[in-house]
Design an enzyme around this catalytic site. Structure first.
Site, PDB file in Angstrom:
ATOM      1  N   LEU A   1       0.847  -1.192   0.000  1.00  0.00           N
ATOM      2  CA  LEU A   1       0.000   0.000   0.000  1.00  0.00           C
ATOM      3  C   LEU A   1       0.882   1.242   0.000  1.00  0.00           C
ATOM      4  O   LEU A   1       1.047   1.911   0.997  1.00  0.00           O
ATOM      5  CB  LEU A   1      -0.935  -0.021   1.219  1.00  0.00           C
ATOM      6  CG  LEU A   1      -2.214   0.788   1.094  1.00  0.00           C
ATOM      7  CD1 LEU A   1      -3.076   0.284  -0.050  1.00  0.00           C
ATOM      8  CD2 LEU A   1      -3.005   0.745   2.371  1.00  0.00           C
ATOM      9  N   HIS A   2       1.502   1.508  -1.156  1.00  0.00           N
ATOM     10  CA  HIS A   2       2.318   2.710  -1.309  1.00  0.00           C
ATOM     11  C   HIS A   2       1.408   3.893  -1.632  1.00  0.00           C
ATOM     12  O   HIS A   2       0.188   3.774  -1.581  1.00  0.00           O
ATOM     13  CB  HIS A   2       3.414   2.498  -2.366  1.00  0.00           C
ATOM     14  CG  HIS A   2       2.883   2.126  -3.726  1.00  0.00           C
ATOM     15  ND1 HIS A   2       2.494   3.058  -4.648  1.00  0.00           N
ATOM     16  CD2 HIS A   2       2.658   0.915  -4.291  1.00  0.00           C
ATOM     17  CE1 HIS A   2       2.063   2.450  -5.749  1.00  0.00           C
ATOM     18  NE2 HIS A   2       2.155   1.134  -5.551  1.00  0.00           N
ATOM     19  N   SER A   3       1.983   5.034  -1.959  1.00  0.00           N
ATOM     20  CA  SER A   3       1.204   6.274  -2.028  1.00  0.00           C
ATOM     21  C   SER A   3       0.019   6.251  -2.995  1.00  0.00           C
ATOM     22  O   SER A   3      -1.056   6.724  -2.640  1.00  0.00           O
ATOM     23  CB  SER A   3       2.099   7.469  -2.336  1.00  0.00           C
ATOM     24  OG  SER A   3       2.696   7.326  -3.598  1.00  0.00           O
TER      25      SER A   3
END
Length: 88
Positions: free
Chosen positions: A14-16
């Site tokens: 769950l990156h940006s």
């Protein structure tokens, strides 16, 4: 209250970009929504809070919601974290 524990199956975690989409979708629900990882609990409508959990592929998280659309919120958000709802 509805609660569901899942294993995250997003290839890059769950990156940006997916976190932004997750928060945007969570914010569209009326219910109060929380994401829990280990002992840390955050508001699912908080971008920085969500990033602070450091959710990667294989992380185990719990999504909890309380409110008029709690079932729909938990169902959609957990499907997203399992890689079943990729709309970003």
């Amino acid at each position: 209250m509805v609660s569901k524990q899942i294993t995250v199956a997003l290839e890059n975690g769950l990156h940006s970009k997916p976190a932004h989409f997750f928060v945007e979708k969570a914010s569209s629900f009326v219910s109060d929504i929380r994401v829990v990882r280990h002992t840390k609990v955050i508001d699912a409508k908080s971008f920085l809070g969500l990033l602070s959990l450091g959710i990667s592929n294989g992380s185990v998280v719990t999504v909890k919601a309380e409110g008029s659309d709690e079932k729909e919120a938990v169902e959609w958000l957990t499907r997203f974290l399992k890689g079943e709802e990729v709309l970003y």
